[in-house]
Design a protein around this motif. Structure first.
Motif, mmCIF file in Angstrom:
data_model
loop_
_atom_site.group_PDB
_atom_site.id
_atom_site.type_symbol
_atom_site.label_atom_id
_atom_site.label_comp_id
_atom_site.label_asym_id
_atom_site.label_seq_id
_atom_site.Cartn_x
_atom_site.Cartn_y
_atom_site.Cartn_z
ATOM 1 N N ARG A 42 0.820 -1.207 0.000
ATOM 2 C CA ARG A 42 0.000 0.000 0.000
ATOM 3 C C ARG A 42 0.860 1.265 0.000
ATOM 4 N NH1 ARG A 42 -4.184 -1.927 -2.380
ATOM 5 N NH2 ARG A 42 -5.122 -3.673 -1.263
ATOM 6 N N ILE A 43 2.013 1.206 0.660
ATOM 7 C CA ILE A 43 2.923 2.353 0.622
ATOM 8 C C ILE A 43 3.402 2.581 -0.805
ATOM 9 C CG2 ILE A 43 5.155 3.239 1.400
ATOM 10 C CD1 ILE A 43 4.695 1.786 4.028
ATOM 11 N N ARG A 44 3.774 1.498 -1.476
ATOM 12 C CA ARG A 44 4.185 1.603 -2.882
ATOM 13 C C ARG A 44 3.069 2.225 -3.716
ATOM 14 N NH1 ARG A 44 8.245 -2.022 -5.036
ATOM 15 N NH2 ARG A 44 9.204 -3.332 -3.420
ATOM 16 N N GLN A 45 1.844 1.739 -3.485
ATOM 17 C CA GLN A 45 0.708 2.186 -4.288
ATOM 18 C C GLN A 45 0.474 3.683 -4.125
ATOM 19 O OE1 GLN A 45 -2.833 -0.029 -3.446
ATOM 20 N NE2 GLN A 45 -3.997 0.851 -5.144
ATOM 21 N N ASP A 66 11.562 0.876 18.872
ATOM 22 C CA ASP A 66 11.138 -0.039 17.817
ATOM 23 C C ASP A 66 10.147 0.570 16.834
ATOM 24 O OD1 ASP A 66 12.673 -2.080 19.008
ATOM 25 O OD2 ASP A 66 11.035 -2.551 20.386
ATOM 26 N N GLU A 67 9.971 1.885 16.870
ATOM 27 C CA GLU A 67 8.971 2.499 15.995
ATOM 28 C C GLU A 67 9.498 3.809 15.431
ATOM 29 O OE1 GLU A 67 4.179 3.584 16.071
ATOM 30 O OE2 GLU A 67 5.253 3.069 17.918
ATOM 31 N N ILE A 68 9.184 4.033 14.168
ATOM 32 C CA ILE A 68 9.620 5.258 13.508
ATOM 33 C C ILE A 68 8.439 5.897 12.792
ATOM 34 C CG2 ILE A 68 10.266 4.099 11.348
ATOM 35 C CD1 ILE A 68 12.644 6.097 11.201
ATOM 36 N N GLU A 69 8.452 7.200 12.769
ATOM 37 C CA GLU A 69 7.421 7.976 12.078
ATOM 38 C C GLU A 69 8.040 8.492 10.789
ATOM 39 O OE1 GLU A 69 6.054 11.946 13.573
ATOM 40 O OE2 GLU A 69 4.286 10.768 14.140
ATOM 41 N N LEU A 70 7.555 7.984 9.653
ATOM 42 C CA LEU A 70 8.096 8.368 8.352
ATOM 43 C C LEU A 70 7.237 9.463 7.724
ATOM 44 C CD1 LEU A 70 8.970 4.930 6.709
ATOM 45 C CD2 LEU A 70 10.525 6.506 7.861
ATOM 46 N N GLU A 71 7.901 10.512 7.288
ATOM 47 C CA GLU A 71 7.230 11.539 6.491
ATOM 48 C C GLU A 71 7.699 11.371 5.056
ATOM 49 O OE1 GLU A 71 6.841 16.370 5.823
ATOM 50 O OE2 GLU A 71 7.957 15.584 7.543
ATOM 51 N N ARG A 106 -7.897 7.342 0.926
ATOM 52 C CA ARG A 106 -8.642 6.315 1.662
ATOM 53 C C ARG A 106 -7.708 5.230 2.186
ATOM 54 N NH1 ARG A 106 -14.570 5.974 -0.371
ATOM 55 N NH2 ARG A 106 -14.914 8.120 -1.029
ATOM 56 N N ILE A 107 -6.707 4.877 1.404
ATOM 57 C CA ILE A 107 -5.737 3.883 1.868
ATOM 58 C C ILE A 107 -5.006 4.409 3.098
ATOM 59 C CG2 ILE A 107 -3.552 2.751 1.299
ATOM 60 C CD1 ILE A 107 -4.561 2.519 -1.583
ATOM 61 N N LEU A 108 -4.571 5.658 3.042
ATOM 62 C CA LEU A 108 -3.860 6.242 4.184
ATOM 63 C C LEU A 108 -4.764 6.326 5.408
ATOM 64 C CD1 LEU A 108 -1.835 9.070 2.399
ATOM 65 C CD2 LEU A 108 -0.922 6.993 3.446
ATOM 66 N N GLN A 109 -6.022 6.649 5.209
ATOM 67 C CA GLN A 109 -6.948 6.691 6.342
ATOM 68 C C GLN A 109 -7.098 5.319 6.971
ATOM 69 O OE1 GLN A 109 -10.431 8.415 4.525
ATOM 70 N NE2 GLN A 109 -9.723 10.520 4.807
ATOM 71 N N LYS A 110 -7.079 4.259 6.137
ATOM 72 C CA LYS A 110 -7.132 2.907 6.678
ATOM 73 C C LYS A 110 -5.881 2.595 7.493
ATOM 74 C CE LYS A 110 -9.346 -0.399 5.317
ATOM 75 N NZ LYS A 110 -10.409 -1.233 5.910
ATOM 76 N N MET A 111 -4.789 3.294 7.178
ATOM 77 C CA MET A 111 -3.521 3.073 7.873
ATOM 78 C C MET A 111 -3.295 4.096 8.984
ATOM 79 S SD MET A 111 -1.265 2.271 4.430
ATOM 80 C CE MET A 111 0.234 1.736 5.260
ATOM 81 N N ILE A 165 3.459 8.319 8.355
ATOM 82 C CA ILE A 165 2.992 6.974 8.662
ATOM 83 C C ILE A 165 3.941 6.303 9.652
ATOM 84 C CG2 ILE A 165 4.225 5.878 6.752
ATOM 85 C CD1 ILE A 165 1.692 4.132 6.372
ATOM 86 N N HIS A 166 3.391 5.548 10.582
ATOM 87 C CA HIS A 166 4.190 4.830 11.574
ATOM 88 C C HIS A 166 4.556 3.444 11.046
ATOM 89 C CE1 HIS A 166 2.695 7.992 14.194
ATOM 90 N NE2 HIS A 166 3.554 7.597 15.124
ATOM 91 N N GLN A 167 5.811 3.063 11.248
ATOM 92 C CA GLN A 167 6.290 1.743 10.857
ATOM 93 C C GLN A 167 7.109 1.141 12.004
ATOM 94 O OE1 GLN A 167 5.787 0.503 7.009
ATOM 95 N NE2 GLN A 167 4.169 1.548 8.141
#
Length: 795
Positions: free
Chosen positions: A529-532, A562-567, A612-617, A637-639
């Motif tokens: 989904r990130i790729r998309q 163990d968590e990163i916030e990617l912009e 909508r994909i981002l809202q799901k994430m 997005i958090h990963q």
């Protein structure tokens, strides 16, 4: 969704929240008031509870006793001017002949009552010593039990109040049994009736809760039910036979006023809902006024400053103003063309207002109140109101259910249509891209290869459009899932840059990377989904940028170990977006400046789908743009971090890979492996054989389910690639027959049906896995490698 739509949604949410808050406050105060009232009235010292006990009649020929000793005949009921102390005294001679167990029933309206027989006090009604608060003895009644020796004696009744005139009601004389019978026959039916109204209110509120919980539908039953409960509480607390059940009249008097002050609140919320919240702020203001008035009058009552009963006239003024307001809104609705949908509402409100006005007039007239009951008048109008609104609401729910069934049917039809279109479009695309892949692999002429690459690019654009439509349908149906996996961010970036750099180079655009070097390379999240999303952003940036550059940037901010916030963001130097057009960005199938951009491919689904994909994430797409200068699209997005090795300097990797098309190399060879491909389309079979040629596997092909069963009788395969939609015997039936024959060979579904839920359906049908068409060569090889025995695979 644009700013205006967001504001409208916020306003609607605020309106709904405002109604919920008011209803919550209303129920909270009702719960406290009822609880305290019932507890206090039941447990306090017994004062005026009537003992349980059929002849009776009105006793007349009373004389008004003046302070100067003079007498004057008086006919009850009447309003009588009080003396300087606020008292009224009447008397008469009891009958010359009396039997045992006779009595007199006397009503008091906010007065203390003292009854004397031949100068001896027999009974009294005076709550001063035991009421929790309040200045005046509330409305009540006294039953004076007479003795046989009282015959011919003088009976004196003194009413003590604080008003210039006192209301005196009829006085009933008869046997004790007759008086109790009179009370039961006169007031018990009304008491039972209002208990039924209370039960109806509880039922309506329950139905409202069930409808909202099970269907998510809005109904007016909750408001109707609450109003019914308040009406019933008012009637029960004010009913003349309340003294049969409760001792403390002060609390009951308080409850009658308190609930009637609150009654306009659910009625206002109901009217507001029926009128589609066109006058929302005004109706909420009305609710605030009545709620505030109820609380204010309660405080004055508790502090013994003013009795709530004395504040009724002011309340009537508020009610009349409210009635006028409702009438004005109704007139405005008629002018605005809403009369047709509000006929039932107009009729119900009109009768309710009429009956309400009559009841107020009757309540304030001792003469009229003896001829007609204010409660019965108002109950008549209210019941009609409830019935009309309830019938209209039920009709609306029935219509809504029909619309829901139509929507379900339409959704099913849409899903079937999309599934068919997916199959019909993907099948030829599979052939086009597959055969074109053969040309790229085998053709040596660079000019011909160039043509093939252009076919490949165009085919991928067509495929991306189909995928966007299908993904959007998945989100609309709520079936799109976010599936986190372990992945390498460098691989994602490499694929993205290789893909977009070719498109940028074709338009003579510079493609730049700005990737923070210390971002961990090993992450856990939904890589696909990130790729998309990023692919959509990059593709749009290139499509709408004529000169300059497109930049992909990525920043990382560690929020824990163990968590990163990617912009992640895409910056372009394109034409930008007008301020008034920003709201259209996330509207499906809508494109900006359609006429100017008609030469640019696209459906207008990329950004809405990405949002909508981002809202799901748990994220959202942000936009910054200056018209004529360019735009920035970004999201956070958090990963999860699964490894500490950083990406490093990705620019060098980008320079090495920019513009290069890698020659396909098989991931493995398996010359001793046997694969059976089943498909009714000859082109698809040729594509499959061509894509697998470099693996050196033995690939047999058949074009129907029957041929598949026949060839399996004499041959053994390590894997079966089985198409779904085939004539005569489809893939699912073929698989059932294969398994019934005892064959345990892994079977992978190959189908152009990529609609939401397709993979789950195939797995439930018994397939081992699923691949959608057009088939990607790398995905196909990975799938085959997954099921082949390891001893057959040669690296």
């Amino acid at each position: 969704m644009d700013k205006r739509d967001n504001n409208m949604r916020d306003n609607e949410k605020a309106k709904k929240n405002g109604s919920y808050v008011i209803m919550a406050i209303l129920y909270a105060f009702l719960f406290l008031a009822f609880g305290f009232s019932i507890l206090y009235s039941t447990l306090s010292k017994e004062a005026y509870r009537i003992d349980s006990g059929s002849k009776h009649h009105y006793i007349e020929d009373w004389e008004l006793l003046r302070t100067d000793g003079s007498r004057e005949a008086v006919e009850l009921p009447a309003d009588i001017k009080a003396d300087e102390q606020g008292n009224v005294t009447i008397e008469r001679i009891l009958p010359e002949e009396m039997q045992e167990a006779e009595a007199i029933l006397i009503y008091g309206y906010r007065t203390s009552i003292y009854v004397y027989v031949d100068g001896e006090e027999r009974e009294s009604l005076n709550t001063e010593g035991m009421r929790a608060f309040g200045k005046t003895t509330p409305e009540g009644m006294v039953i004076v039990k007479l003795k046989q020796e009282d015959a011919g004696k003088r009976i004196t009744i003194r009413y003590e109040g604080n008003a210039e005139s006192l209301k005196l009601r009829d006085i009933i004389y008869g046997t004790q049994e007759g008086i109790y019978s009179y009370l039961n026959l006169t007031y018990m039916p009304r008491f039972i009736f209002v208990c039924l109204i209370a039960a109806m209110g509880v039922f309506l509120v329950t139905v409202d809760v069930i409808i909202r919980a099970m269907r998510g539908w809005k109904s007016n039953f909750g408001y109707l039910g609450t109003a019914s409960i308040l009406i019933a509480a008012f009637q029960i607390a004010g009913n003349e036979i309340r003294q049969i059940f409760f001792s403390n009249l002060t609390m009951l008097e308080f409850m009658t006023r308190f609930v009637i002050f609150l009654l306009p609140i659910p009625m206002a919320l109901l009217n507001n809902s029926i009128q589609k919240k066109r006058y929302d702020k005004y109706y909420l203001g009305v609710c605030g006024i009545f709620l505030g008035y109820a609380l204010f009058s309660t405080v004055l009552q508790i502090l013994d400053i003013v009795d709530m009963c004395d504040m009724m006239n002011c309340f009537y003024v508020f009610v009349m103003v409210y009635f006028v307001f409702v009438i004005v809104t109704m007139i405005k609705d008629v002018k605005d063309g809403y009369a047709g949908e509000l006929k039932a509402f107009f009729l119900a409100v009109s009768l309710l207002i009429f009956c309400g006005v009559l009841s107020i007039v009757c309540m304030n007239s001792s003469v009229l109140s003896s001829k007609a009951s204010p409660a019965i008048l108002y109950n008549t109008g209210f019941l009609f109101y409830v019935m009309v609104i309830a019938i209209a609401d039920v009709s609306g729910l029935i219509q809504r259910n029909k619309e829901r069934e139509k929507a379900i049917y339409a959704s099913q039809a849409k899903s079937e249509f999309l599934a068919n279109m997916s199959h019909e479009i993907r099948t030829p695309i599979n052939g086009i891209l597959g055969m074109n892949e053969m040309i790229i692999r085998e053709e040596q002429d660079e000019e011909v290869k160039g043509y093939a690459y252009q076919i490949q690019d165009s085919g991928q654009i067509l495929l991306s459009l189909v995928n966007d439509i299908l993904d959007f349908s998945k989100i609309e149906s709520g079936k799109m899932e976010i599936i986190p996996v372990d992945y390498r961010m460098s691989t994602v970036l490499n694929d993205l840059t290789n893909m977009i750099s070719i498109k940028a180079d074709q338009k003579n655009l510079a493609f730049k990377l700005d990737i923070q070097k210390d971002i961990p390379d090993s992450l856990h999240g939904d890589e696909m989904r990130i790729r998309q999303v990023v692919t959509n952003l990059l593709s749009n940036a290139v499509k709408y940028t004529e000169q300059g550059q497109v930049t992909l940037y990525m920043r990382g901010n560690r929020v824990s170990k163990d968590e990163i916030e990617l912009e992640i963001g895409v910056v372009d130097t394109g034409k930008g977006i007008k301020e008034e057009d920003k709201g259209k960005l996330f509207t499906a199938f809508e494109r900006l400046e359609e006429k100017a951009n008609r030469g640019i491919e696209g459906t207008g689904l990329g950004l809405p789908l990405s949002q909508r994909i981002l809202q799901k994430m748990g994220s959202e797409l942000k936009v910054e743009s200056t018209y004529g200068e360019g735009s920035v699209f970004s999201f956070v997005i958090h990963q999860i971090i699964t490894g500490e090795t950083p990406i490093g300097d990705f620019k060098e990797k980008y320079k090495e890979g920019l513009g290069k098309r890698k020659k396909h190399q098989s991931k493995f060879t398996a010359p001793n492996a046997r694969v059976l491909a089943v498909d009714d389309n000859a082109v698809n079979l040729r594509v499959l054989k061509g894509l697998l040629r470099s693996t050196k596997m033995q690939v047999d092909t058949v074009s129907s389910g029957m041929e598949c069963l026949k060839i399996l009788e004499d041959n053994t395969y390590h894997l079966i690639l089985l198409d779904h939609l085939m004539p005569e015997m489809d893939g699912i039936e073929t698989l059932r027959q294969v398994r019934a024959g005892g064959c345990v060979t892994p079977v992978v579904a190959l189908t152009a049906n990529a609609i939401s839920g397709a993979k789950d359906n195939y797995l439930r049908a018994g397939f081992n896995d699923y691949l959608s068409k057009p088939i990607n060569a790398d995905d196909l090889e990975e799938m085959i490698k997954k099921f082949l025995p390891q001893d057959l695979i040669e690296q």
